[in-house]
Write an enzyme that holds these catalytic residues in place. Structure first.
Site, mmCIF file in Angstrom:
data_model
loop_
_atom_site.group_PDB
_atom_site.id
_atom_site.type_symbol
_atom_site.label_atom_id
_atom_site.label_comp_id
_atom_site.label_asym_id
_atom_site.label_seq_id
_atom_site.Cartn_x
_atom_site.Cartn_y
_atom_site.Cartn_z
ATOM 1 N N HIS A 141 -47.065 110.553 -46.915
ATOM 2 C CA HIS A 141 -46.582 111.571 -47.846
ATOM 3 C C HIS A 141 -45.070 111.458 -47.997
ATOM 4 C CE1 HIS A 141 -50.431 113.076 -46.410
ATOM 5 N NE2 HIS A 141 -50.505 113.797 -47.520
ATOM 6 N N LYS A 168 -54.226 106.356 -48.403
ATOM 7 C CA LYS A 168 -53.814 107.563 -49.135
ATOM 8 C C LYS A 168 -52.287 107.592 -49.229
ATOM 9 C CE LYS A 168 -53.569 112.558 -49.360
ATOM 10 N NZ LYS A 168 -53.611 113.840 -48.647
ATOM 11 N N LYS A 315 -39.441 118.854 -80.309
ATOM 12 C CA LYS A 315 -39.922 118.628 -81.679
ATOM 13 C C LYS A 315 -38.923 117.866 -82.549
ATOM 14 C CE LYS A 315 -42.975 122.617 -81.715
ATOM 15 N NZ LYS A 315 -43.485 123.751 -82.460
ATOM 16 N N ASP A 352 -47.229 122.614 -87.824
ATOM 17 C CA ASP A 352 -46.745 123.983 -87.569
ATOM 18 C C ASP A 352 -46.589 124.775 -88.865
ATOM 19 O OD1 ASP A 352 -46.498 124.074 -84.813
ATOM 20 O OD2 ASP A 352 -44.434 123.312 -84.806
#
Length: 531
Positions: A141, A168, A315, A352
């Site tokens: 980890h 893992k 956007k 939109d």
């Protein structure tokens, strides 16, 4: 990262591949409660339960493991006894911990997890004692970052060298492009037939948890319910199954999603995934928490990443990032839908403005007598709050319909910039408080003011709202914002952002799939499933 690096294994390779398992961490403090969590996980559709022994208060292996591992068990058990130094809660010496894990193996645990740092030590202890039926997961980890692909490949080799049955690796995303490195590692291990659990923690790593079946991950984690996560940004098992349809995700599944920052509040995944399912499309729609749009689009450049919804604050940047932009979206200066063509070219659209303007028009028509031959916006004073992508779309759409547009924004320079583009006057929000040249005006809020969790905020005072006959709010979480509630109390016709959300989403669905949007289904989902 090149596009080819992001292509998952071929369909032929996938035939032999087992489905990615869904594992629920059991994190209760008492053994009987933890055993009950196993049963609950099984009922929700999980394949495996992780018993987090370090979470148990006063854990005594010989007393408690028989309770937890009693046969018949509702699910196979993955036993983890995580020390504090690897993100767990166990603070004692390694020896008692190792003994407990060995006992779990002997009692029939199907999987046991041990940390790479102590794997060699643990292997010596269990030498010759590990049952054939038990698979050993050796885990690493990293709570700081995600190393390079090369470093991750070295880590895989290091873990394999311990004698692990399953590798893992969990890392931490500093930005969403980090997840692409983990996807590459999953593909690499898939080709070499190395079972691997590869996940990237926190919100920017969220897609690693949903898309790992596409790239060949052995297992992914989903919490029993919100608040019972065992790692940052872990989704619930119910969302993985019901929202993301994870058991159907495979190497050929196309990926769509919403690009934004923030994006966790978005209801688009609920809506689009169900719509995809209704037409039998092998596709999944996920939230992409993106800091740098150009970097994101360059990294996830394979045709597998087929289309994106684009929201605040990307956007306008999307216009620059697309190879081609629809003329209306170009005029507006904002893109909310990006399609990747088979040749890799990105095409930008804006759904939109139609969604919002038609919602406002229909709201007016439903509540006030109007001339059916012209738009009910024609000739009306239309005040737009906000000068970002959605503000541009609404201002453009209202002007096209013959409205007299006024732009108001917190930062006057941005209001002025948009005003100059459209030949519209510009105001600050402070000036808007005392702006009422006439009665019967229309107000459209396109900012995030009032969005969850800041539900007590509003862009305009109740006193100022008295000058408006119609008020629209693009914010749809919560369904009724403070702005809409106070506008209704002042007698205005109110139009919810949900209506714009439904309509722009239908437009996006049609761009994504080339099929007509399932209108009544999408409306029904928004009204019944989205809180």
């Amino acid at each position: 990262m090149s596009a080819s690096a992001m292509v998952p294994p071929s369909a032929a390779a996938a035939v032999a591949r087992a489905r990615t398992l869904l594992c629920v961490p059991a994190t209760a403090r008492a053994p009987r409660e933890m055993a009950a969590e196993l049963a609950a996980a099984a009922a929700l559709g999980a394949d495996v339960a992780e018993l987090r022994l370090d979470r148990l208060a006063g854990f005594a292996p010989r007393r408690d493991l028989p309770v937890l591992l009693a046969q018949p068990r509702p699910l196979p058990a993955l036993v983890t006894y995580r020390p504090k130094w690897e993100g767990g809660e166990y603070e004692g010496d390694d020896e008692p911990r190792f003994e407990a894990l060995l006992l779990a193996m002997e009692m029939g645990a199907e999987y046991v997890d041990i940390e790479l740092k102590v794997a060699d030590k643990f292997m010596k202890l269990i030498s010759g004692k590990k049952p054939e039926t038990c698979k050993l997961i050796v885990s690493s980890h990293n709570f700081e970052n995600t190393p390079s692909t090369e470093e991750l490949e070295n880590l895989v080799a290091q873990i394999q060298a311990t004698g692990a049955d399953i590798v893992k690796i969990a890392t931490t995303a500093t930005e969403i492009v980090d997840v692409a490195k983990m996807f590459q590692i999953l593909v690499h291990c898939q080709e070499k037939q190395v079972p691997i659990i590869g996940l990237v923690m926190n919100d920017r790593g969220f897609i690693s948890r949903v898309l790992c079946p596409k790239f060949g991950g052995y297992l992914t984690f989903g919490s029993l319910e919100k608040g019972k996560e065992s790692a940052p940004a872990q989704p619930t098992v119910t969302d993985l199954i019901n929202v993301y349809n994870i058991k159907q995700i495979g190497p050929d599944t196309k990926v769509y999603g919403i690009i934004g920052k923030p994006v966790g509040h978005s209801k688009s995944p609920i809506l689009h995934n169900e719509a995809f399912r209704s037409v039998g499309l092998n596709a999944v729609y996920v939230p992409f928490l993106v800091d740098d749009l150009a970097n994101f689009l360059n990294t996830y450049s394979s045709p597998e990443f087929a289309g994106f919804s684009c929201t605040i604050p990307h956007k306008e940047a999307a216009v620059r990032c697309c190879d081609e932009v629809d003329p209306i979206a170009k005029d507006i200066g904002a893109v909310n839908t990006i399609i990747r063509k088979p040749n890799g070219k990105l095409v930008g659209y804006n759904t939109d403005y139609v969604g919002a303007i038609s919602a406002i028009e229909d709201g007016i028509r439903a509540s006030q007598p109007t001339d059916t031959t012209t738009s009910p916006l024609a000739g009306r004073l239309f005040v737009v709050i906000g000068a970002g992508g959605a503000g541009k779309a609404l201002a453009y759409g209202a002007k096209e319909k013959g409205a007299r547009v006024v732009i108001a924004n917190r930062t006057f320079a941005r209001a002025q910039e948009l005003g100059n583009l459209l030949g519209a006057p510009a105001l600050t929000l402070a000036e808007l408080e005392n702006y009422h040249p006439e009665e019967g005006m229309i107000l459209a809020n396109t900012t995030a003011i009032g969005m969850h969790p800041n539900v007590n905020e509003t862009p305009l005072s109740k006193q100022a709202l008295k000058s408006y006959a119609v008020v629209f709010d693009a914010v749809y979480t919560p369904k009724e914002t403070r702005l809409l509630r106070e506008a209704a109390e002042c007698g205005a016709t109110v139009v919810s952002g949900l209506e714009m959300f439904i309509r722009q989403a239908m437009g996006q669905f049609e761009h994504f799939t080339g099929m007509p949007a399932p209108d009544s289904l999408m409306r029904d989902i928004v009204l019944t499933k989205i809180q």
